[in-house]
Design an enzyme around this catalytic site. Structure first.
Site: not given
Ligand code: DX5
Ligand code: ZN
Length: 213
Positions: A140-142, A33, A135, A31, A6, A66, A64, A169-171, A35
């Site tokens: 919203g945030f990495g 993102d 998700m 990927h 991402s 959002m 993606h 996607d996420g973590g 927003m």
């Molecule tokens: C969150 C995004 C993710 C995010 C993943 O809203 O959709 O793609 O950037 O980041 P990590 O891998 O740090 O959780």
């Molecule tokens: Zn994403």
């Protein structure tokens, strides 16, 4: 397992170099993102940035969205170079019409589920989808912690549509990717773990190895 780094976690002062770096390092998809500050409480980048990055790599662009009104923006993201466009089933746009607009624009189409949305919410649209994105953090945030309790949703989609590509996607890291693989996920988005690793290529190899069942 395919890995989709991402760009949200890259160094924004040198995005072109960053996308070339993950391309050389063996990423499968990129990927992106998007927003809008309305659907999620954050603002990232839009079609102009994606169009600029499109010149730097031949990898598939996984966009993606959002955003509250994905339908309106589909032609803009298709023109910017998206290969796959995913949008949230919780957005304000009509789902079937938006999936059709993505296909009409020449892209593959996917639906995204927030953590609080049950898998049933996308069941009726599966015949019109190329991919479902689950998700594993609140969008919203990495850099957030992986929610293991999303894995039953991955299994549910795979049981209803065994051929469906399921993305998470996420973590995602070396521990959590294994749970995703065991649940049947095909593609893992990884922001922090790949971009903040000393060696992105080695990290992607380790992620894939950890996902090997
Ligand atoms: C969150 C995004 C993710 C995010 C993943 O809203 O959709 O793609 O950037 O980041 P990590 O891998 O740090 O959780
Ligand atoms: Zn994403």
């Amino acid at each position: 397992m395919k890995i989709a780094p991402s760009m949200l976690a890259c160094d924004f002062t040198r995005m072109g170099e960053e996308v070339r770096r993950i391309t050389r390092a063996g990423a499968d998809w990129v990927h992106l993102d998007v927003m809008d500050g309305g659907f999620v409480p954050n603002i990232s980048f839009g079609p102009a940035v994606i169009a600029a990055l499109r010149k730097e790599t031949d990898l598939p662009f996984d966009v993606h969205l959002m955003i509250q009104q994905p339908l309106f923006y589909i032609p803009h993201f298709a023109k910017a170079g998206a290969d796959l466009i995913t949008f949230h089933v919780e957005s304000e746009s009509p789902v079937r019409e938006t999936l059709q607009a993505i296909h009409k624009a020449g892209c593959r189409a996917g639906l995204v589920l927030k953590p609080g949305t049950p898998a049933q919410a996308v069941k009726e649209y599966l015949p019109d989808c190329d991919l479902v994105l689950i998700m594993t953090v609140e969008p919203g945030f990495g850099g957030q912690a992986f929610m293991a309790d999303m894995m039953p949703k991955v299994r549910a989609i795979k049981s209803w549509a065994p051929q469906m590509t399921v993305e998470v996607d996420g973590g995602i890291n070396k521990e959590t990717i294994r749970l995703c693989a065991e649940s049947g996920a095909d593609v893992a988005v990884a922001g922090t773990s790949v971009f903040r690793a000393p060696d992105a290529g080695k990290m992607m190899e380790e992620l894939k190895a950890a996902a090997q069942l």
